[in-house]
Design an enzyme around this catalytic site. Structure first.
Site, PDB file in Angstrom:
ATOM      1  N   ARG A 191      -2.532 -11.968   3.948  1.00 12.21           N
ATOM      2  CA  ARG A 191      -3.898 -11.680   3.541  1.00 12.21           C
ATOM      3  C   ARG A 191      -4.120 -12.091   2.096  1.00 12.21           C
ATOM      4  NH1 ARG A 191      -7.926  -8.399   4.520  1.00 12.21           N
ATOM      5  NH2 ARG A 191      -8.741 -10.528   4.433  1.00 12.21           N
ATOM      6  N   HIS A 239     -10.596  -3.107  -1.316  1.00 11.73           N
ATOM      7  CA  HIS A 239     -11.525  -2.499  -0.373  1.00 11.73           C
ATOM      8  C   HIS A 239     -12.537  -1.633  -1.130  1.00 11.73           C
ATOM      9  CE1 HIS A 239      -9.118  -3.425   3.294  1.00 11.73           C
ATOM     10  NE2 HIS A 239      -8.103  -3.341   2.451  1.00 11.73           N
ATOM     11  N   TYR A 271      -0.328  -9.887   0.941  1.00 12.64           N
ATOM     12  CA  TYR A 271       0.717  -9.229   1.740  1.00 12.64           C
ATOM     13  C   TYR A 271       0.712  -9.764   3.173  1.00 12.64           C
ATOM     14  CZ  TYR A 271      -3.267  -6.301   3.177  1.00 12.64           C
ATOM     15  OH  TYR A 271      -4.490  -5.858   3.633  1.00 12.64           O
ATOM     16  N   TYR A 278       0.834  -1.194   0.000  1.00 10.01           N
ATOM     17  CA  TYR A 278       0.000   0.000   0.000  1.00 10.01           C
ATOM     18  C   TYR A 278       0.872   1.248   0.000  1.00 10.01           C
ATOM     19  CZ  TYR A 278      -4.204  -2.656   1.342  1.00 10.01           C
ATOM     20  OH  TYR A 278      -5.264  -3.527   1.375  1.00 10.01           O
ATOM     21  N   HIS A 333      -7.147  -8.664  -2.273  1.00 12.25           N
ATOM     22  CA  HIS A 333      -8.486  -8.107  -2.141  1.00 12.25           C
ATOM     23  C   HIS A 333      -8.489  -6.633  -2.504  1.00 12.25           C
ATOM     24  CE1 HIS A 333      -6.466  -7.389   1.727  1.00 12.25           C
ATOM     25  NE2 HIS A 333      -7.196  -6.278   1.781  1.00 12.25           N
TER      26      HIS A 333
END
Length: 254
Positions: free
Chosen positions: A169, A174, A159, A120, A172
């Site tokens: 995780r 959000h 990640y 991110y 995905h």
């Protein structure tokens, strides 16, 4: 704890699933806010009755971003910089519906995600995966008259997230949806089919209803592919009713 092995977390997930099969602990269709394998949920889930706010006390109309100033190009996360972002280009589209299957028109949708390496653009994300100077990972759109939306982006990578030892995780995206007021914001996540991390992920598994978990997974949509440019996934978001899409706490950031 970060030094706990995956096998310990998996055993806890399986035991909760076994107990729920015998006697469901949650009949609302929503995930438990105090799901023990998701370690930080124990520390930050609500423990008291929610404070009821009088909307007349303060002006809360209009979402954080206005509906009229959203440029159609903001839904394309691959053109926000001077160069092409790295990774697999995808389009994600679908419809926002109410519990009766009716379209939710003019709904503001925001998305945010990791880049193709699972990183991110955020100061809290410091794991040693590369940042992409041509990918910020945020976009927004307004649903059409039929409730439809569409984003062009890069498929995110998985990640690590330090819930336990070797915790990763699943990939995905959000999604955040606004109604007509700040208090109407809803947040959820879309996953990708066939991810091997599903059974190991406490956040995904905190949705203890198997059918509800399945509704979080986008479907590969070959007919929606952009030839020689991007593959496509279809994902509808249902806001109310027994088949509503799982929504998470606004304070959950993983």
């Amino acid at each position: 704890m970060p030094d706990e092995p995956q096998s310990k977390l998996t055993a806890e997930i399986e035991e909760i699933a076994r107990q729920d099969a015998i006697s469901p602990s949650n009949t609302t269709g929503h995930p438990r806010r105090d799901y023990p394998p998701y370690r930080s949920s124990i520390l930050r889930h609500p423990t008291h009755e929610l404070v009821r706010v009088d909307p007349e006390e303060i002006e809360r109309r209009s979402p954080a971003f206005g509906h009229t100033d959203v440029d159609p190009l903001e839904s394309n996360l691959t053109i926000q910089h001077s160069g092409e972002p790295l990774g697999e280009r995808i389009t994600v589209g679908g419809r926002v519906l109410d519990g009766e299957g009716r379209p939710v028109r003019h709904q503001l949708i925001e998305i945010w995600q990791a880049n193709s390496a699972g990183r991110y653009v955020h100061k809290r994300d410091q794991h040693p995966a590369p940042l992409d100077p041509n990918f910020t990972g945020v976009g927004r759109a307004i649903t059409g008259e039929d409730g439809s939306y569409r984003f062009t982006t890069i498929k995110p990578g998985p990640y690590p997230w330090r819930n336990h030892l070797n915790a990763w995780r699943p990939a995905h995206i959000h999604f955040s949806l606004f109604g007509t007021a700040f208090t109407q914001r809803l947040i959820t996540q879309m996953y990708f089919p066939g991810d091997p991390l599903f059974s190991l992920d406490p956040i995904y598994q905190s949705v203890t209803d198997p059918a509800a978990r399945e509704r979080l997974i986008g479907a590969y949509d070959h007919e929606a592919n952009v030839p020689e440019f991007s593959m496509a996934y279809s994902w509808d978001i249902v806001l109310t009713g027994p088949k509503s899409t799982w929504m998470e706490s606004e304070h959950d950031h993983d």
